[in-house]
Design a protein around this motif. Sequence first.
Motif, PDB file in Angstrom:
ATOM      1  N   THR A  61       0.836  -1.195   0.000  1.00 45.89           N
ATOM      2  CA  THR A  61       0.000   0.000   0.000  1.00 45.89           C
ATOM      3  C   THR A  61       0.872   1.247   0.000  1.00 45.89           C
ATOM      4  O   THR A  61       1.982   1.238   0.537  1.00 45.89           O
ATOM      5  CB  THR A  61      -0.920   0.053   1.233  1.00 45.89           C
ATOM      6  N   PRO A  62       0.375   2.340  -0.583  1.00 45.90           N
ATOM      7  CA  PRO A  62       1.145   3.590  -0.566  1.00 45.90           C
ATOM      8  C   PRO A  62       1.487   4.041   0.849  1.00 45.90           C
ATOM      9  O   PRO A  62       2.607   4.511   1.101  1.00 45.90           O
ATOM     10  CB  PRO A  62       0.220   4.587  -1.264  1.00 45.90           C
ATOM     11  N   GLU A  63       0.540   3.910   1.774  1.00 42.66           N
ATOM     12  CA  GLU A  63       0.790   4.342   3.149  1.00 42.66           C
ATOM     13  C   GLU A  63       1.983   3.609   3.748  1.00 42.66           C
ATOM     14  O   GLU A  63       2.827   4.212   4.426  1.00 42.66           O
ATOM     15  CB  GLU A  63      -0.455   4.121   4.008  1.00 42.66           C
ATOM     16  N   ASP A  64       2.074   2.306   3.501  1.00 45.18           N
ATOM     17  CA  ASP A  64       3.185   1.532   4.048  1.00 45.18           C
ATOM     18  C   ASP A  64       4.494   1.822   3.313  1.00 45.18           C
ATOM     19  O   ASP A  64       5.568   1.765   3.917  1.00 45.18           O
ATOM     20  CB  ASP A  64       2.867   0.039   3.994  1.00 45.18           C
ATOM     21  N   VAL A  65       4.430   2.099   2.023  1.00 44.88           N
ATOM     22  CA  VAL A  65       5.643   2.487   1.297  1.00 44.88           C
ATOM     23  C   VAL A  65       6.240   3.743   1.923  1.00 44.88           C
ATOM     24  O   VAL A  65       7.441   3.831   2.163  1.00 44.88           O
ATOM     25  CB  VAL A  65       5.355   2.712  -0.196  1.00 44.88           C
ATOM     26  N   TYR A  66       5.376   4.711   2.203  1.00 49.45           N
ATOM     27  CA  TYR A  66       5.860   5.948   2.813  1.00 49.45           C
ATOM     28  C   TYR A  66       6.412   5.690   4.208  1.00 49.45           C
ATOM     29  O   TYR A  66       7.528   6.116   4.542  1.00 49.45           O
ATOM     30  CB  TYR A  66       4.739   6.996   2.866  1.00 49.45           C
ATOM     31  N   SER A  67       5.648   5.002   5.058  1.00 47.66           N
ATOM     32  CA  SER A  67       6.062   4.867   6.459  1.00 47.66           C
ATOM     33  C   SER A  67       7.238   3.917   6.624  1.00 47.66           C
ATOM     34  O   SER A  67       8.172   4.200   7.399  1.00 47.66           O
ATOM     35  CB  SER A  67       4.882   4.409   7.319  1.00 47.66           C
ATOM     36  N   ARG A  68       7.261   2.807   5.897  1.00 45.64           N
ATOM     37  CA  ARG A  68       8.281   1.790   6.138  1.00 45.64           C
ATOM     38  C   ARG A  68       9.507   1.935   5.253  1.00 45.64           C
ATOM     39  O   ARG A  68      10.573   1.380   5.570  1.00 45.64           O
ATOM     40  CB  ARG A  68       7.674   0.401   5.968  1.00 45.64           C
ATOM     41  N   HIS A  69       9.375   2.619   4.138  1.00 41.51           N
ATOM     42  CA  HIS A  69      10.515   2.800   3.236  1.00 41.51           C
ATOM     43  C   HIS A  69      10.986   4.250   3.185  1.00 41.51           C
ATOM     44  O   HIS A  69      12.134   4.546   3.483  1.00 41.51           O
ATOM     45  CB  HIS A  69      10.158   2.329   1.824  1.00 41.51           C
ATOM     46  N   ASP A  97      11.659   5.900   6.824  1.00 40.82           N
ATOM     47  CA  ASP A  97      12.808   5.215   7.418  1.00 40.82           C
ATOM     48  C   ASP A  97      14.101   5.686   6.758  1.00 40.82           C
ATOM     49  O   ASP A  97      15.084   6.004   7.427  1.00 40.82           O
ATOM     50  CB  ASP A  97      12.633   3.707   7.254  1.00 40.82           C
ATOM     51  N   SER A  98      14.099   5.762   5.432  1.00 43.38           N
ATOM     52  CA  SER A  98      15.284   6.214   4.707  1.00 43.38           C
ATOM     53  C   SER A  98      15.635   7.657   5.059  1.00 43.38           C
ATOM     54  O   SER A  98      16.796   7.990   5.328  1.00 43.38           O
ATOM     55  CB  SER A  98      15.048   6.094   3.194  1.00 43.38           C
ATOM     56  N   LEU A  99      14.638   8.524   5.070  1.00 42.37           N
ATOM     57  CA  LEU A  99      14.864   9.942   5.304  1.00 42.37           C
ATOM     58  C   LEU A  99      15.269  10.245   6.741  1.00 42.37           C
ATOM     59  O   LEU A  99      15.831  11.315   7.020  1.00 42.37           O
ATOM     60  CB  LEU A  99      13.608  10.740   4.953  1.00 42.37           C
ATOM     61  N   ALA A 100      15.029   9.312   7.654  1.00 39.94           N
ATOM     62  CA  ALA A 100      15.386   9.539   9.059  1.00 39.94           C
ATOM     63  C   ALA A 100      16.876   9.805   9.236  1.00 39.94           C
ATOM     64  O   ALA A 100      17.283  10.452  10.202  1.00 39.94           O
ATOM     65  CB  ALA A 100      14.957   8.348   9.910  1.00 39.94           C
ATOM     66  N   LEU A 101      17.713   9.331   8.305  1.00 41.82           N
ATOM     67  CA  LEU A 101      19.150   9.583   8.408  1.00 41.82           C
ATOM     68  C   LEU A 101      19.466  11.074   8.371  1.00 41.82           C
ATOM     69  O   LEU A 101      20.487  11.514   8.904  1.00 41.82           O
ATOM     70  CB  LEU A 101      19.896   8.884   7.268  1.00 41.82           C
ATOM     71  N   MET A 102      18.573  11.846   7.762  1.00 41.08           N
ATOM     72  CA  MET A 102      18.798  13.291   7.656  1.00 41.08           C
ATOM     73  C   MET A 102      18.662  14.000   8.992  1.00 41.08           C
ATOM     74  O   MET A 102      19.034  15.165   9.117  1.00 41.08           O
ATOM     75  CB  MET A 102      17.821  13.881   6.645  1.00 41.08           C
ATOM     76  N   GLN A 103      18.129  13.301  10.000  1.00 42.72           N
ATOM     77  CA  GLN A 103      18.076  13.887  11.341  1.00 42.72           C
ATOM     78  C   GLN A 103      19.473  14.033  11.946  1.00 42.72           C
ATOM     79  O   GLN A 103      19.670  14.819  12.873  1.00 42.72           O
ATOM     80  CB  GLN A 103      17.222  13.016  12.262  1.00 42.72           C
ATOM     81  N   PRO A 114      15.522   7.714  -1.814  1.00 44.09           N
ATOM     82  CA  PRO A 114      14.825   8.759  -1.075  1.00 44.09           C
ATOM     83  C   PRO A 114      15.756   9.874  -0.602  1.00 44.09           C
ATOM     84  O   PRO A 114      15.388  11.056  -0.632  1.00 44.09           O
ATOM     85  CB  PRO A 114      14.200   8.012   0.114  1.00 44.09           C
ATOM     86  N   LEU A 115      16.965   9.525  -0.187  1.00 45.68           N
ATOM     87  CA  LEU A 115      17.918  10.549   0.238  1.00 45.68           C
ATOM     88  C   LEU A 115      18.297  11.461  -0.927  1.00 45.68           C
ATOM     89  O   LEU A 115      18.452  12.669  -0.759  1.00 45.68           O
ATOM     90  CB  LEU A 115      19.166   9.895   0.832  1.00 45.68           C
ATOM     91  N   LYS A 116      18.438  10.897  -2.104  1.00 42.73           N
ATOM     92  CA  LYS A 116      18.756  11.695  -3.290  1.00 42.73           C
ATOM     93  C   LYS A 116      17.602  12.630  -3.657  1.00 42.73           C
ATOM     94  O   LYS A 116      17.821  13.803  -3.998  1.00 42.73           O
ATOM     95  CB  LYS A 116      19.075  10.769  -4.460  1.00 42.73           C
ATOM     96  N   LEU A 128      30.347   4.947   7.232  1.00 37.45           N
ATOM     97  CA  LEU A 128      29.347   3.925   6.936  1.00 37.45           C
ATOM     98  C   LEU A 128      28.148   4.150   7.845  1.00 37.45           C
ATOM     99  O   LEU A 128      28.307   4.212   9.070  1.00 37.45           O
ATOM    100  CB  LEU A 128      29.920   2.524   7.164  1.00 37.45           C
ATOM    101  N   LEU A 129      26.972   4.297   7.254  1.00 37.63           N
ATOM    102  CA  LEU A 129      25.731   4.446   8.003  1.00 37.63           C
ATOM    103  C   LEU A 129      24.935   3.160   7.814  1.00 37.63           C
ATOM    104  O   LEU A 129      24.337   2.928   6.763  1.00 37.63           O
ATOM    105  CB  LEU A 129      24.934   5.658   7.490  1.00 37.63           C
ATOM    106  N   ALA A 130      24.955   2.310   8.831  1.00 41.75           N
ATOM    107  CA  ALA A 130      24.318   0.989   8.761  1.00 41.75           C
ATOM    108  C   ALA A 130      23.033   1.011   9.573  1.00 41.75           C
ATOM    109  O   ALA A 130      23.059   1.241  10.786  1.00 41.75           O
ATOM    110  CB  ALA A 130      25.267  -0.083   9.294  1.00 41.75           C
ATOM    111  N   MET A 131      21.913   0.775   8.913  1.00 40.47           N
ATOM    112  CA  MET A 131      20.601   0.827   9.553  1.00 40.47           C
ATOM    113  C   MET A 131      20.269  -0.559  10.103  1.00 40.47           C
ATOM    114  O   MET A 131      20.188  -1.541   9.357  1.00 40.47           O
ATOM    115  CB  MET A 131      19.564   1.298   8.540  1.00 40.47           C
TER     116      MET A 131
END
Length: 230
Positions: free
Chosen positions: A41-49, A52-58, A80-82, A162-165
């Motif tokens: 679902t789109p909602e899960d793509v946003y929340s789980r992918h 999550d990816s963009l959280a590194l920008m914090q 997403p970071l790009k 190295l940023l390992a999630m």
Amino acid sequence: MQRMFDFLQKPMPEQAEERFSTYCSMLLETNRVMNLTAIETPEDVYSRHFYDSLALMQFFSLENARVIDVGCGAGFPGLPLKIANPSISLTLLDSLEKRIRFLSSVCEELNLPNVSCIHGRAEEFSHTDARESYDFAVSRAVAALPMLCELCLPFLKVGGKLLAMKAENCEEELQSAENAITTLGGTLADRKVYSFPGSDCARSLIVIEKIAPTPEKYPRRFAKIQKSPL
């Protein structure tokens, strides 16, 4: 769906939301015929992918950085970071050609500059001129940390990270990677616990800084890395 960038408290490029919407649509459409993600679902793509990816920008500014996503899968976290940081020079590396074809089509549709989609294995590509040329290597859900360090640290410049999630509780994995980190020229710089919208559990971001060149013999062949982790 909530505005996707609110939790970052940072301004985003004008085209970012449109690009994320297109990326989401292409991911779900392609996923009907190709196993890219278990999410449907789109909602899960946003929340789980995406979130999550963009959280590194914090934690890190990636402006004008040279970034490689090792074992990028369907593009996470690198793409997403790009989208959120257009100045990044990004390499997306994956061993499955069908994933790279998909990502190439996404980057073309989104008109994203300075993205290289590479079909190859990390242990081979890191013995090319890509070696020790990146500011950041990012990776999510690819391998245990000792193996991940051997695959990723050779790509980094001295001073790169190295940023390992990883999962929130990763103490044992960190302990098992101590020898690999030292052997490959790294040091454990930080461990950051983070969360993001739509998540019911926290995550860990393991930050390993490159402080010395990686010995030329690393990474080894993949079968050797699997059989005898550092």
